[in-house]
Write a protein that holds these residues in place. Sequence first.
Motif, short mmCIF file in Angstrom:
data_model
loop_
_atom_site.label_atom_id
_atom_site.label_comp_id
_atom_site.label_asym_id
_atom_site.label_seq_id
_atom_site.Cartn_x
_atom_site.Cartn_y
_atom_site.Cartn_z
N ASP A 130 17.91 6.30 -4.57
CA ASP A 130 17.36 6.24 -5.93
C ASP A 130 16.24 5.21 -6.01
OD1 ASP A 130 19.18 8.14 -7.01
OD2 ASP A 130 20.73 6.58 -6.93
N VAL A 131 16.45 4.12 -5.31
CA VAL A 131 15.43 3.05 -5.31
C VAL A 131 15.32 2.49 -3.89
CG1 VAL A 131 14.86 0.72 -6.12
CG2 VAL A 131 15.79 2.38 -7.72
N ALA A 132 14.08 2.31 -3.44
CA ALA A 132 13.86 1.66 -2.14
C ALA A 132 13.34 0.26 -2.39
CB ALA A 132 12.87 2.47 -1.32
N LEU A 133 14.03 -0.71 -1.81
CA LEU A 133 13.56 -2.11 -1.84
C LEU A 133 12.75 -2.30 -0.59
CD1 LEU A 133 16.46 -4.57 -2.74
CD2 LEU A 133 14.40 -4.07 -4.04
N LEU A 134 11.47 -2.56 -0.72
CA LEU A 134 10.58 -2.51 0.44
C LEU A 134 9.86 -3.83 0.65
CD1 LEU A 134 9.08 0.78 -0.89
CD2 LEU A 134 10.33 0.73 1.26
N ASP A 135 10.08 -4.43 1.79
CA ASP A 135 9.30 -5.62 2.15
C ASP A 135 7.85 -5.15 2.31
OD1 ASP A 135 8.33 -8.00 2.99
OD2 ASP A 135 9.34 -8.01 4.93
N LEU A 136 6.92 -5.84 1.65
CA LEU A 136 5.53 -5.40 1.73
C LEU A 136 5.02 -5.45 3.17
CD1 LEU A 136 2.96 -4.50 0.30
CD2 LEU A 136 2.43 -6.89 -0.14
N ARG A 137 5.43 -6.47 3.89
CA ARG A 137 4.92 -6.64 5.26
C ARG A 137 6.05 -6.45 6.26
NH1 ARG A 137 0.00 -6.13 5.28
NH2 ARG A 137 -0.14 -7.58 3.56
N LEU A 138 5.99 -5.38 7.01
CA LEU A 138 7.00 -5.11 8.03
C LEU A 138 6.38 -5.27 9.40
CD1 LEU A 138 8.41 -1.98 6.23
CD2 LEU A 138 9.73 -4.06 6.67
N GLY A 139 7.21 -5.43 10.40
CA GLY A 139 6.69 -5.65 11.75
C GLY A 139 5.82 -4.52 12.25
N ASP A 140 6.16 -3.31 11.89
CA ASP A 140 5.43 -2.15 12.41
C ASP A 140 4.72 -1.37 11.31
OD1 ASP A 140 7.73 -1.28 11.20
OD2 ASP A 140 8.04 0.40 12.58
N GLY A 141 4.49 -1.99 10.19
CA GLY A 141 3.79 -1.27 9.11
C GLY A 141 3.91 -2.03 7.80
N ASP A 142 3.82 -1.28 6.70
CA ASP A 142 3.94 -1.95 5.40
C ASP A 142 4.80 -1.12 4.47
OD1 ASP A 142 1.96 -0.46 3.33
OD2 ASP A 142 1.13 -0.42 5.35
N GLY A 143 5.44 -1.84 3.54
CA GLY A 143 6.38 -1.20 2.63
C GLY A 143 5.73 -0.18 1.71
N LEU A 144 4.46 -0.42 1.38
CA LEU A 144 3.77 0.51 0.49
C LEU A 144 3.70 1.91 1.11
CD1 LEU A 144 1.92 0.09 -2.22
CD2 LEU A 144 0.10 0.61 -0.63
N THR A 145 3.33 1.95 2.39
CA THR A 145 3.21 3.24 3.08
C THR A 145 4.57 3.90 3.22
OG1 THR A 145 1.37 2.29 4.31
CG2 THR A 145 2.26 4.34 5.15
#
Lengths: 224, 388
Positions: free
Chosen positions: A56-71
């Motif tokens: 229902d909801v994704a909590l996404l770290d904006l900066r991930l080791g292999d990409g970004d939470g937005l994508t």
Amino acid sequence: MTPPQTPRDIRVAVVEDQPLYRQMLATLIATSDGFAVAGEYETAAAASEADARAIDVALLDLRLGDGDGLTVGRRLRQRNPRMGALLLSASDSTHVLLDIPRPEAQGWGYLSKTSSLSAPALLWAIRAVAEGRNVLDPEIRARREIRQQSPLATLSPRQREVLGLVAEGLTNAAIAEELGLSPRSIDAHLNAVYAELGIQARQDRNPRVEAVRAYLSYTAPAPW
Amino acid sequence: MVNAPEARRRQAPAAEPDGARTDRRIMVGVVAVLAAAIAVFTSVQSVMVLGVFSHVISGVEREPWRELAVRVSVNLVGVALLVAGVAAVRPERRRPLVRVLAVVGIALAAAIARAVLQVVNGVWDPAVPDGFATIAVEVAATTVILVLAQSIGLGFVALWRRARDGERARTAAQERAVQLLRQLQEEELRVRREIAETIHGSVQGIFVVLEAQLRRIAADAAPTDREQLDAVAAQLGALREGELRSLSHRLYPVDLARGTDAAIRTLLARLPAWVGVADDASQTLAAAGPRLPLEARVVIVRVVEEGLSNALRHGEARSIRLEGRATEGGLTLDLCSDGVSPAADAVPSGLDRLARRAEVLGGALTLTPVDPADGGGARLHLWLPFPA
């Protein structure tokens, strides 16, 4: 131990590459009534492959080791457009929300990592994006200033106040309560803001979302 | 799999390489000029200086100019035959032994042909005493001269080849150096990006957790301890938000991962609220960004960053406009700011460094002051070649 999931629970996926922080978020969600952890993901690649219909909801770290939470969020929402997405970041990079195409802009939120560790702030924001609202961390919002020579500079103090609370994700009723005004008065202020910013009622664009985008475009973080 | 045009190219006779064509031109040119000069010189010397006249020019009296004309004509025909032989046999392309045989053979053939023409035209008469011996000496001498002419031609070709090979070696060394530099820059960027992302992500995350833990401990601590713990947590927050973030960005603009336009928007979004901002570059950058090499994208972000910093620190700008245009063969970016105009000859060190980086990419970076009468400030102009 994770409480049993009920049909009313908001299922939250946690996407964070820092193990301790991820664990703290997952524990906080799992131990809160009305919420359930739909999965924990360390990488953008793993999260992108998740079953979006079970979230229902994704909590996404904006900066991930292999990409970004937005994508990652955008990929998941392609498979579940009703999913809410809440970006987490250690700093004010709220302008990244402007990178989301307008048709996908509803139901996104942005929370500072510091706020995310406060249960009331986190759970309130999760619930708001699950309902399709846009949410800006009140702490971050409070530190933003209206940019000179921008359309927001022409708004009255009250109109700016109302627009700021819309950006935080408050409903008109909640704004009325917060400011001690009548809902009708809030409607009037908001309509004046829309008119001032040239936001017109269109079938394909939610004026509230447009107002939040304008807020992000024409405000800047105050110097730390 | 080979496509049709490729197959046609392979079937077609191999075109003469540029180097071989130049070799032939040098060889033919040098031999022709030398042999023609000798031909004219020897004729003039024989008739005008030494007074040697033909034994028999049927029915014509001895007359110097006519004698000269006949001898020059015969010699030039010999030269033409020599040049034709050189052009056909191409001694400069042969292996050493074959080359020697070819040079001597061409020279001998041209010398014999010349002698025959001389006999036919009455320059020499084999019927006179020692006539054949004289003609044989003439043929031998001519052969030696023509061998010498060709040797000089070969010498010029060898010199040209040495210069060309040296130039090629220099060019290859330069290309290799550029390639190595590029690889080094790519590796540097990769490492910088890795460290910056670690700082921006994991390290900042750890700081957040530490802050939270400190505040939790502070909440249960005695009032005096609570104050101190909160102060330490606040210091951690300031360190995370200020130092770590700044360090991460100085190492690598991590927002580049989302596109050049996103990285530029990040820079503009962080400008203080008292600065008016107009962004007319995002769309151009969004369209061009993916086609630009990573180093070019980093240069764009660094140029805008440096330009904004200079506009605020030195120009005291209150209004900034970023314009981007895709032009034929390139991408232009103009950062226009109001405020204090820089000195006409001002070259801030940061911009100077970035200008050199732009030049390495085939681009250019210039800073032009705007006349205070026109509002003051500066225009920072970046041009970068646009890959086809």
